[in-house]
Each structure stands twice: as structure tokens, then as C-alpha cells.
Design a protein around this motif. Structure first.
Motif, short mmCIF file in Angstrom:
data_model
loop_
_atom_site.label_atom_id
_atom_site.label_comp_id
_atom_site.label_asym_id
_atom_site.label_seq_id
_atom_site.Cartn_x
_atom_site.Cartn_y
_atom_site.Cartn_z
N SER A 36 66.90 17.12 6.17
CA SER A 36 66.26 16.36 5.65
C SER A 36 65.25 18.48 6.46
O SER A 36 65.63 18.69 6.69
N PRO A 37 63.91 18.66 5.12
CA PRO A 37 63.20 19.57 5.89
C PRO A 37 63.38 19.44 6.55
O PRO A 37 62.48 20.34 7.98
N VAL A 38 61.73 18.97 7.72
CA VAL A 38 61.80 17.96 9.20
C VAL A 38 63.04 18.20 10.18
O VAL A 38 62.96 19.06 11.43
N TYR B 255 61.45 5.90 12.00
CA TYR B 255 60.73 6.33 11.86
C TYR B 255 59.94 6.93 12.62
O TYR B 255 60.05 6.54 14.37
N ARG B 256 59.25 8.17 12.18
CA ARG B 256 58.73 9.24 13.39
C ARG B 256 57.40 9.57 12.92
O ARG B 256 57.06 10.72 12.15
N TYR B 257 56.21 8.96 13.20
CA TYR B 257 55.52 8.25 13.19
C TYR B 257 54.04 9.24 14.25
O TYR B 257 54.05 9.30 14.59
N TRP B 258 52.83 9.39 12.69
CA TRP B 258 52.07 10.82 13.68
C TRP B 258 50.19 9.84 12.94
O TRP B 258 50.30 9.63 12.20
N LEU B 259 49.76 9.84 14.19
CA LEU B 259 48.55 9.62 13.66
C LEU B 259 48.11 7.66 14.08
O LEU B 259 49.03 6.84 13.27
N ASN B 260 46.74 8.25 14.42
CA ASN B 260 46.12 6.39 13.68
C ASN B 260 44.62 7.25 13.71
O ASN B 260 44.09 7.93 13.70
N TYR B 261 43.72 5.98 13.12
CA TYR B 261 42.89 5.67 12.23
C TYR B 261 41.93 6.53 13.35
O TYR B 261 40.79 7.66 13.24
N CYS B 262 41.56 6.28 14.29
CA CYS B 262 40.56 6.62 15.73
C CYS B 262 40.75 8.43 15.63
O CYS B 262 40.32 9.04 15.70
N THR B 263 41.86 8.31 16.55
CA THR B 263 42.49 9.71 16.70
C THR B 263 42.40 11.10 15.83
O THR B 263 42.00 12.47 15.98
N ASN C 250 58.44 18.95 15.25
CA ASN C 250 58.72 17.53 15.47
C ASN C 250 58.66 16.51 15.33
O ASN C 250 58.88 15.63 16.03
N GLY C 251 59.80 16.60 13.73
CA GLY C 251 60.50 15.62 13.40
C GLY C 251 59.96 14.48 13.33
O GLY C 251 60.09 13.40 12.73
N ILE C 252 58.30 14.87 12.46
CA ILE C 252 57.28 13.24 12.32
C ILE C 252 57.97 13.33 10.64
O ILE C 252 57.93 14.40 10.27
N ASN C 253 58.00 12.43 10.26
CA ASN C 253 58.61 11.77 8.78
C ASN C 253 57.43 11.01 8.10
O ASN C 253 57.69 10.90 7.23
N LEU C 254 56.64 10.80 8.99
CA LEU C 254 55.77 9.74 8.47
C LEU C 254 54.26 9.48 9.20
O LEU C 254 54.44 9.77 10.30
N GLY D 238 61.71 4.19 16.75
CA GLY D 238 60.70 4.97 16.11
C GLY D 238 59.70 4.96 17.57
O GLY D 238 59.87 4.06 17.93
N TYR D 239 58.85 5.66 17.20
CA TYR D 239 58.22 5.90 17.82
C TYR D 239 56.64 6.80 17.38
O TYR D 239 56.56 6.79 16.08
#
Length: 386
Positions: A77-79, A125-133, A156-160, A384-385
Motif C-alpha cells: 500500500s502507499p503507507v 488497524y494502525r489507528y491515529w488520534l482521539n478526540y481530546c488530543t 509510520n504506517g497509519i491506515n485509520l 492493532g495499535y
């Protein structure tokens, strides 16, 4: 003599065309990654090839190897290809491309790759962010900051990733269908520093009222972010509709079940439209339609009813969860509801009404409390992370 010249011209022309086609083919593979390399390490760009390879058992994979005098970054994938580029920077060039700054003093001659490097991600899943941050860091970002962030995410591999910028416009377009005045809409939407707590049903209108120019600017920025994310193959996590509505709606629709949700840290919460009320399905349908028109398709949606409290004593949370997810599936079949695992959220009663195969709980406090244990064995720990 004339025939020789014609032959030579034909051969030369064919060689130029072949070379042109080869370059064109090379540049067609993950053009977003070519752009990333040009931005992060422009001196390296002419010395690398970006290529694609198949995933391994459904998991992302990248390879780094030498091809002639060039270095190949190949990914499923591009990531994945961007992650290969980052790996090479770190472990071959001893450089660093970070969120706070770069150390990119590349050696004059790029280090050779003597043996092929191959890395398979163990994570779906390599997830990034939550609402507060998001609001702690990104409230006032422009495209200049976001482009760097998206490059870092790809490397850094984020896909979500969470995308709540532009939700102001979705809500405005939705409420225009339900007899809510423009003033009431602008009073509902908070200022840019409070978007997270608005969408978590903790407050409304704080730091506002916002201007129409602000709403349009956020929508344009969201579209630009989403375009780049999709070029990288990242999936966006959009805001879902879960019953949060302006307090003003309670007075406009007295015959419908719209609850006073109480307070959060002395802030009045938005009202809560009961998911088993007929108005809920109508609003959910409009919300998802307007969101799709503005920002395209998505498969992941967030939203946490009664986040950190709220007046839920008389509410059947299991039925609420079931109806919220049903409305989501009607608008986006096969989609996933993403909930924040934080202290007492989500409630086990809410989870009891959900389809686990279409639900993802992000354990945001796992380093302190392994809360996911309480959902076992009926809930499985996903690979996932975040």
C-alpha cells in the motif's frame, strides 16, 4: 544512406518512447509517496524507485532492496511504501523525521542495501488520534501543518485516522432540514478549540458563535486532508450520528423524546434524541447523506453516547446501542462503529446491544487498566495499535 537515417530515427524514437513509458510507469506507482519523498528528502528522490507488492495474508508488507544504482521502496500500500522509506532513513541513514522536527543530514552517498529487507505488519488497524488530543494539538492548524502530519502518519504506517474537521458543515446542512434557524445552528457549534467535547456530547456552543467563513474554511480543509489520506490509502474515521442534538431542538419537537442530558463539568450538555424515536432515524439518514455529499464514503464512524456521565438512568442503553448501530448500517452497510474505551466508557449495557463484528473499541487507558478484559470472552482483542 537515406534508409539508414530513417531506420536510425525509428529506432531512436522507439527507445525514447520506451524510456518515457518506463518513467511514466515508475511514477504511476503510489504518486503520493513520490511526493512525500520529494518533500521530506528531496535530494534522495532521484535515487529511489517506489514499487508495489502483494500483501501477505491480508497484512501490509514492505521491502527495501537495491536495483542497479537505485534503492527500491516496495509496499503493499502507499503507507507500506512510505514506511519502507522511513525505515531506510532511520536504520541506514541514521536520520529522523519526526512530528516536532527533523534530523535529515543525509550522507553524500546513500548507504547500500546489501540484503533485501522485508517487514510484515502484525496489525490490521494502525489507528491515529482521539478526540481530546485532536483539540489539544490541532485546533488551529492549517494545511501547512496537516500536510506534514499526514506525511508523518504515512511514514509510520497509519491506515485509520480520526477526521472530525468539517463536522461543523455536516451539522449545519443536517439541521437546515429540521426547522433550525441559522442563528440556532451557529449557537450550537462551538469554537475551534472545543470541537472534541462538543462531539463527545459534553457541551455545545462554547467558544462560539462561529462564523460562516469559519465553517467553510473547515470544510475546505477537511476535503484537502481527506484527499491526501485517500491517496495514501488511509481510511477516515468520521463522526457518526448517535442522538446528540442541539438543546433548541427539544423545544421545536415537543412531541418527540428528546432528553435533557444534564451537565458535564458545569457545562450544559447538548440534548439527546432517543434512538427509538421516529425522529432519530429521519435525522440519522439526513446526517449521513449530507456527510457523504460533503466528504465522500467512509466505513468507520465514531460517537460516544453518555460519555463521562449524563442523565442515562431512565435510558435503555442496550436498546439505544442497537438502534444507533442499525441506523449506521442502513446508511453505510458493513460499517464499523468505533467507541472510545475510557474509564467507564463504553458501558457494558451499551455494548450488549451491538454486533461485535461491526464494532471497534479503542482502549485509550490500557496502559493503566486493561479494561478490554471485562469484555472477554464474547469480545475479542483485535490486532492493532493506536
Amino acid at each position: 544512406m537515406q534508409m539508414k537515417i530513417v531506420k536510425w530515427a525509428l529506432i531512436s524514437g522507439m527507445m525514447i518512447m520506451m524510456g518515457s513509458c518506463a518513467n511514466k510507469k515508475e511514477n504511476k506507482v503510489y504518486p503520493a509517496v513520490h511526493g512525500l519523498i520529494q518533500r521530506v528528502a528531496p535530494s534522495m528522490a532521484k535515487h529511489v524507485i517506489v514499487d508495489s507488492i502483494p500483501p501477505e495474508n491480508g497484512k501490509d508488507v514492505f521491502e527495501i532492496y537495491r536495483q542497479g544504482k537505485k534503492i527500491v521502496f516496495a509496499g503493499s500500500s502507499p503507507v507500506a511504501a512510505a514506511s519502507a522509506f522511513n525505515w531506510y532513513l532511520k536504520y541506514f541513514c541514521h536520520c529522523h523525521a519526526g512530528r516536532a522536527g527533523h534530523n535529515l543530514q543525509l550522507p553524500e552517498k546513500l548507504p547500500e542495501v546489501k540484503e533485501k529487507i522485508r517487514k510484515v505488519s502484525p496489525y490490521r488497524y494502525r489507528y491515529w488520534l482521539n478526540y481530546c488530543t485532536f483539540n489539544y494539538t490541532m485546533s488551529f492548524w492549517t494545511w501547512e501543518e496537516w500536510e506534514k502530519e499526514l506525511d508523518w502518519m504515512a511514514m509510520n504506517g497509519i491506515n485509520l485516522a480520526l477526521v472530525i474537521i468539517g463536522t461543523e458543515k455536516t451539522w449545519q446542512k443536517t439541521l437546515q432540514h429540521f426547522n433550525v434557524s441559522e442563528k440556532e445552528i451557529l449557537d450550537f457549534i462551538p469554537g475551534p478549540a472545543y470541537q472534541a467535547w462538543w462531539l463527545m456530547e459534553n457541551l455545545e456552543g462554547w467558544g462560539g458563535p462561529v462564523s460562516q467563513a469559519f465553517i467553510e474554511r473547515q470544510a475546505a480543509l477537511a476535503s484537502k486532508i481527506l484527499e491526501r489520506m485517500r491517496e495514501y490509502g488511509m481510511q477516515p474515521l468520521f463522526q457518526g450520528f448517535y442522538g446528540m442534538v442541539p438543546y433548541a431542538l427539544k423545544e421545536k419537537y415537543p412531541a418527540h423524546r428528546i432528553l435533557d442530558a444534564g451537565e458535564w463539568c458545569a457545562y450544559r450538555r447538548p440534548a439527546f434524541l432517543m434512538p427509538d424515536d421516529s425522529l432519530f432515524d429521519e435525522m440519522a439518514k439526513v446526517f449521513y447523506e449530507e456527510q457523504r455529499k460533503l466528504y465522500g464514503e467512509a466505513s468507520f464512524f465514531g460517537g460516544d453516547p453518555f460519555h463521562e456521565g449524563g442523565r442515562a438512568e431512565a435510558v435503555d442503553l442496550t436498546l439505544c446501542g442497537k438502534r444507533i448501530q442499525q441506523a449506521m448500517q442502513q446508511s453505510h452497510p458493513g460499517s464499523t462503529w468505533v467507541l472510545q474505551g475510557w474509564l467507564g466508557n463504553p458501558s457494558p449495557k451499551l455494548l450488549a446491544g451491538l454486533d461485535p463484528e461491526k464494532t471497534l473499541v479503542l482502549d485509550l487507558f490500557g496502559e493503566t487498566l486493561a479494561d478490554w478484559n471485562k469484555y472477554q470472552p464474547s469480545w475479542k482483542l483485535s490486532e492493532g495499535y493506536h
